[in-house]
Design an enzyme around this catalytic site. Structure first.
Site, PDB file in Angstrom:
ATOM      1  N   HIS A 176      -3.845   1.354   7.829  1.00 18.54           N
ATOM      2  CA  HIS A 176      -2.323   1.971   7.781  1.00 18.54           C
ATOM      3  C   HIS A 176      -2.221   3.228   6.968  1.00 18.54           C
ATOM      4  O   HIS A 176      -1.960   4.327   7.115  1.00 18.54           O
ATOM      5  CB  HIS A 176      -1.527   0.903   7.154  1.00 18.54           C
ATOM      6  CG  HIS A 176      -0.152   1.181   7.257  1.00 18.54           C
ATOM      7  ND1 HIS A 176       0.931   0.859   8.269  1.00 18.54           N
ATOM      8  CD2 HIS A 176       0.623   2.112   6.452  1.00 18.54           C
ATOM      9  CE1 HIS A 176       1.960   1.366   7.942  1.00 18.54           C
ATOM     10  NE2 HIS A 176       1.691   2.240   6.964  1.00 18.54           N
ATOM     11  N   GLU A 177      -3.210   2.967   5.556  1.00 14.67           N
ATOM     12  CA  GLU A 177      -3.050   3.928   4.581  1.00 14.67           C
ATOM     13  C   GLU A 177      -3.976   5.524   5.042  1.00 14.67           C
ATOM     14  O   GLU A 177      -3.456   6.333   4.866  1.00 14.67           O
ATOM     15  CB  GLU A 177      -3.694   3.314   3.450  1.00 14.67           C
ATOM     16  CG  GLU A 177      -2.449   2.284   2.886  1.00 14.67           C
ATOM     17  CD  GLU A 177      -1.093   2.327   2.851  1.00 14.67           C
ATOM     18  OE1 GLU A 177      -0.501   3.530   2.816  1.00 14.67           O
ATOM     19  OE2 GLU A 177      -0.287   1.497   2.974  1.00 14.67           O
ATOM     20  N   CYS A 196       6.249  -0.450   6.841  1.00 11.89           N
ATOM     21  CA  CYS A 196       5.898   0.851   6.149  1.00 11.89           C
ATOM     22  C   CYS A 196       6.995   1.076   5.370  1.00 11.89           C
ATOM     23  O   CYS A 196       8.332   1.222   5.716  1.00 11.89           O
ATOM     24  CB  CYS A 196       5.518   2.121   7.208  1.00 11.89           C
ATOM     25  SG  CYS A 196       5.170   3.534   6.738  1.00 11.89           S
ATOM     26  N   LEU A 197       6.532   1.606   3.983  1.00 14.62           N
ATOM     27  CA  LEU A 197       7.661   1.972   3.200  1.00 14.62           C
ATOM     28  C   LEU A 197       8.427   3.430   3.603  1.00 14.62           C
ATOM     29  O   LEU A 197       9.537   3.557   3.087  1.00 14.62           O
ATOM     30  CB  LEU A 197       7.236   2.287   1.942  1.00 14.62           C
ATOM     31  CG  LEU A 197       6.565   0.958   1.297  1.00 14.62           C
ATOM     32  CD1 LEU A 197       5.869   1.377  -0.075  1.00 14.62           C
ATOM     33  CD2 LEU A 197       7.471   0.035   0.677  1.00 14.62           C
ATOM     34  N   HIS A 218      -2.193   7.388   7.166  1.00 18.88           N
ATOM     35  CA  HIS A 218      -1.280   8.179   6.645  1.00 18.88           C
ATOM     36  C   HIS A 218      -1.937   9.712   6.483  1.00 18.88           C
ATOM     37  O   HIS A 218      -1.373  10.645   5.998  1.00 18.88           O
ATOM     38  CB  HIS A 218      -0.716   7.542   5.482  1.00 18.88           C
ATOM     39  CG  HIS A 218       0.772   6.776   5.619  1.00 18.88           C
ATOM     40  ND1 HIS A 218       1.683   7.284   6.130  1.00 18.88           N
ATOM     41  CD2 HIS A 218       0.827   5.399   5.407  1.00 18.88           C
ATOM     42  CE1 HIS A 218       2.665   6.227   6.284  1.00 18.88           C
ATOM     43  NE2 HIS A 218       2.134   5.156   5.830  1.00 18.88           N
ATOM     44  N   GLN A 225       3.246   9.959   1.328  1.00 21.04           N
ATOM     45  CA  GLN A 225       4.273   9.328   1.344  1.00 21.04           C
ATOM     46  C   GLN A 225       5.116   9.480  -0.125  1.00 21.04           C
ATOM     47  O   GLN A 225       6.449   9.330   0.094  1.00 21.04           O
ATOM     48  CB  GLN A 225       4.270   7.679   1.116  1.00 21.04           C
ATOM     49  CG  GLN A 225       3.822   7.310   2.683  1.00 21.04           C
ATOM     50  CD  GLN A 225       3.570   5.767   2.524  1.00 21.04           C
ATOM     51  OE1 GLN A 225       2.747   5.345   2.216  1.00 21.04           O
ATOM     52  NE2 GLN A 225       4.354   5.006   3.372  1.00 21.04           N
ATOM     53  N   GLY A 269       0.692  -1.289   0.069  1.00 22.90           N
ATOM     54  CA  GLY A 269       0.163  -0.061  -0.049  1.00 22.90           C
ATOM     55  C   GLY A 269       1.007   1.265  -0.048  1.00 22.90           C
ATOM     56  O   GLY A 269       2.140   1.276   0.492  1.00 22.90           O
TER      57      GLY A 269
HETATM   58 ZN   LIG Z   1       3.108   3.491   5.762  1.00 23.59          ZN
END
Ligand SMILES: [Zn+2]
Length: 182
Positions: free
Chosen positions: A131-132, A89-90, A135, A51, A46
């Site tokens: 999670h998204e 998480c990226l 963000h 991000q 995701g």
């Molecule tokens: Zn993340």
């Protein structure tokens, strides 16, 4: 392909609540494509617009071979939680930690054409939606951990090789994300 740099923890954009999308135009379609390309390249499960430095309420997901996006999401969560599931998480490359999340989520919102969408997810898909959407509110997975876990996580984050490098140009090998990073 329009792969963007992924912002790392420490970049203020990750702590800034994103604005609702109002214009369902060509620019939005390009944003969805950029998010999708960047997520698939990472690879991640995701990716949310902040991000890649864009303050709009848009995220993409790729879970269980289902690829999609959601705009201006709203979540309805199960009371039942998965307390132990690992989450990455990226924006925190190579790290994952047990993070409590609702087991089921119903996400409503719009697609890039402005049409209403309802998505239902369990387990990793539900985790991804939560999670998204976090963000988009400037909330990060470390905020969802209990105090003890967060302390452990912050220690690893401080020791990570990327720590303090909030410059967006940093790139990582894909193996470190375990295919679960969001
Ligand atoms: Zn993340």
């Amino acid at each position: 392909m329009a792969i963007q740099s992924i912002r790392l923890f420490g970049d203020p954009v990750l702590r800034t609540p994103a604005e609702p999308v109002k214009d369902f135009d060509k620019e939005l379609r390009k944003l969805v494509k950029d998010l999708t390309d960047t997520m698939m390249d990472a690879p991640g499960a995701g990716l949310a617009a902040p991000q890649i430095g864009v303050g709009l309420r848009v995220f993409t997901y790729y879970v269980d071979e289902q690829l999609g996006h959601l705009i201006n999401p709203d979540l309805d969560l199960s009371v039942e939680k998965d307390e132990e599931g690992e989450e990455g998480c990226l924006s925190f490359p190579g790290l994952s930690f047990p993070t409590p999340r609702a087991i089921r989520a119903v996400a409503t919102g719009l697609n890039m054409h402005g049409e209403p969408v309802t998505l239902e997810g369990t387990d990793l898909m539900a985790r991804c939606f939560q999670h998204e959407t976090d963000h988009l509110d400037g909330v990060l997975f470390i905020d969802r951990m209990d105090l003890k876990q967060r302390k452990l996580a912050m220690k690893e984050i401080r020791e990570a090789e990327w720590s303090g490098l909030s410059a967006p140009a940093f790139k990582f090998s894909p193996h470190a994300t375990h295919g679960k990073a969001l």
